[in-house]
Design an enzyme around this catalytic site. Structure first.
Site, PDB file in Angstrom:
ATOM      1  N   TRP A 136      38.426  42.743  34.350  1.00 31.06           N
ATOM      2  CA  TRP A 136      39.056  41.436  34.545  1.00 31.06           C
ATOM      3  C   TRP A 136      39.326  41.222  36.026  1.00 31.06           C
ATOM      4  O   TRP A 136      39.970  42.038  36.682  1.00 31.06           O
ATOM      5  CB  TRP A 136      40.362  41.333  33.750  1.00 31.06           C
ATOM      6  CG  TRP A 136      40.158  41.409  32.271  1.00 31.06           C
ATOM      7  CD1 TRP A 136      40.655  42.336  31.405  1.00 31.06           C
ATOM      8  CD2 TRP A 136      39.372  40.512  31.460  1.00 31.06           C
ATOM      9  NE1 TRP A 136      40.237  42.090  30.124  1.00 31.06           N
ATOM     10  CE2 TRP A 136      39.440  40.970  30.124  1.00 31.06           C
ATOM     11  CE3 TRP A 136      38.604  39.377  31.747  1.00 31.06           C
ATOM     12  CZ2 TRP A 136      38.782  40.323  29.080  1.00 31.06           C
ATOM     13  CZ3 TRP A 136      37.947  38.738  30.697  1.00 31.06           C
ATOM     14  CH2 TRP A 136      38.040  39.203  29.388  1.00 31.06           C
ATOM     15  N   SER A 150      39.145  41.382  43.959  1.00 28.77           N
ATOM     16  CA  SER A 150      39.929  42.478  43.379  1.00 28.77           C
ATOM     17  C   SER A 150      39.867  42.334  41.864  1.00 28.77           C
ATOM     18  O   SER A 150      39.742  41.218  41.341  1.00 28.77           O
ATOM     19  CB  SER A 150      41.391  42.434  43.849  1.00 28.77           C
ATOM     20  OG  SER A 150      42.069  43.628  43.465  1.00 28.77           O
ATOM     21  N   SER A 151      39.935  43.465  41.182  1.00 31.39           N
ATOM     22  CA  SER A 151      39.787  43.405  39.729  1.00 31.39           C
ATOM     23  C   SER A 151      40.416  44.621  39.077  1.00 31.39           C
ATOM     24  O   SER A 151      40.731  45.612  39.739  1.00 31.39           O
ATOM     25  CB  SER A 151      38.301  43.332  39.342  1.00 31.39           C
ATOM     26  OG  SER A 151      37.637  44.527  39.717  1.00 31.39           O
ATOM     27  N   SER A 152      40.583  44.514  37.774  1.00 27.95           N
ATOM     28  CA  SER A 152      40.960  45.660  36.955  1.00 27.95           C
ATOM     29  C   SER A 152      39.703  46.098  36.223  1.00 27.95           C
ATOM     30  O   SER A 152      39.218  45.414  35.313  1.00 27.95           O
ATOM     31  CB  SER A 152      42.062  45.270  35.954  1.00 27.95           C
ATOM     32  OG  SER A 152      42.437  46.383  35.159  1.00 27.95           O
TER      33      SER A 152
END
Length: 406
Positions: free
Chosen positions: A84, A107-109
């Site tokens: 995500w 940026s991400s998870s």
């Protein structure tokens, strides 16, 4: 819409289900890491994120926040094995908009399966001190803290805003590792030496600071980046000491956002005009454009970018013509456009002072002659003076020196 907090009972059940899914996929393999997955609340780390929406003209990003999306749907999304996106354009979060917007993810998870597989491949042992490069949301930092204890975990995040969010999330989840807002390529000397270094960003070469701050026998786990768009799977190196290490590629086609200093320079619109104006020459080739297709062969694309490390890939058509891959090296003002002729022969259109396709032809020909070995058969050797990716012989035809400056 009134924000409704997720039901803790549902979150617990979803964590258990996620652990089952990752076990069945083979990403989660050991009891200590399963316990961490079952314990760490991912929803605390990504209270808001973007969901990708592919439109007819461009990719849009739909915000998913407590104000816009119901608790049940949000929680279900949180515990799917998906990456995500949490930031666009180095600053925009899901809380900054209430409608889908365009943007570039910064940026991400990362999907839990990849996070957990990397943690398993890191081969940590009780009592190990770990340096993590790229905190992001802090979820992987939380897993490390749950497994080893916060006092043994140091994480570095280049973006201060992202780092501040991660500190708050980790604290809310009950963890307090050392978290530093700085350039992760420099490591964090105060916590050295480390037993393990893990990077959740991709790099063009192994930073010397990671080597210097690892104890002899320690392990470094990262992904390697190329400007043609092929990240490798994981690379795991064992540190020898004195700036040296030996490692192997672990296979797969996983991809991370590049460490910002290692990202390809942005190409402005003038490059299109330059490509169209420069004089061109066509010739036959033994290597066709299919080697640039990651779906056709990820290893061949990775080898191509080893052969021409400063080239970038642009894919577009001119005047309703066919969409073609353009290999562009602005530093050498050269371009190569491989294509198939009407009789299906391979050809390349080249322009500029350098024939960019020749080193690709040479590398792919040697690779095919060696039996087209998969990427997990390649190795990487690091010394204070150079870094080499190779197959068979580090001084042989299938060996390439990496660029050791960003």
């Amino acid at each position: 819409m009134t924000a409704v907090e997720p039901d803790p009972g549902s979150a617990t059940a979803l964590r258990l289900h996620l652990a089952d899914v990752l076990t069945m996929s083979g990403d989660l393999r050991t009891t200590p890491w399963r316990s961490a997955v079952e314990t760490v609340p991912r929803e605390v780390f990504i209270p808001g994120f973007f969901e990708r929406v592919d439109g007819p003209r461009e990719t849009m990003w739909r915000p998913v926040t407590p104000e816009l999306v119901g608790a049940e749907e949000r929680l279900e999304l949180t515990y799917t094995d998906e990456t995500w996106v949490t930031q666009l354009n180095q600053g925009i979060t899901a809380f900054d908009t209430d409608v889908p917007i365009p943007g570039v993810p910064t940026s991400s998870s990362t999907l839990p399966g990849l996070v957990v597989r990397m943690l398993e491949e890191l081969q940590v042992e009780d009592g190990n001190r770990v340096l993590e490069i790229g905190t992001g949301t802090g979820y992987s930092t939380g897993l490390l803290s749950a497994r080893l204890g916060s006092e043994l975990v140091t994480s570095v995040e280049v973006d201060r805003r992202v780092a501040d969010h991660a500190v708050r999330s980790l604290s809310a989840a009950g963890y307090a590792p050392v978290l530093v807002a700085d350039d992760g390529l420099l490591g964090h000397q105060p916590g050295a030496p480390y037993d393990r270094v893990i990077a959740t960003c991709a790099v063009r070469h192994i930073p010397s600071a990671w080597l210097a701050q690892s104890r002899p026998g320690g392990l470094i786990l990262t992904t390697m980046l190329g400007w043609l768009g092929a990240s490798s799977g994981l690379v795991r190196l064992e540190v020898i000491g004195n700036g040296s290490a030996e490692g192997t590629f672990l296979g797969g086609t996983d991809s991370f956002m590049p460490a910002r200093p290692h990202a390809a320079p942005k190409l402005d619109d003038s490059v299109y005009s330059w490509i169209e104006e420069v004089g061109t020459t066509d010739r036959r080739t033994v290597v066709g454009p299919e080697i640039l297709d990651p779906w056709d062969g990820w290893t061949s694309l990775f080898i191509a970018q080893l052969a021409i490390p400063d080239a970038q890939l642009l894919t577009y058509g001119i005047d309703d013509g066919p969409v073609l891959d353009h290999i562009v090296d602005t530093s050498q003002q050269s371009v190569a456009i491989p294509y198939r002729t009407p009789d299906e022969s391979a050809a390349v259109r080249r322009a500029g002072p350098v024939d960019l396709w020749k080193p690709v032809e040479r590398a792919i020909t040697e690779w095919r002659a060696a039996g087209s070995p998969a990427l997990d058969q390649f190795r990487i050797s690091v010394s204070p003076d150079s870094q080499t990716v190779w197959f068979g012989d580090p001084a042989g035809p299938l060996s390439w020196k990496l660029r050791t400056s960003a």
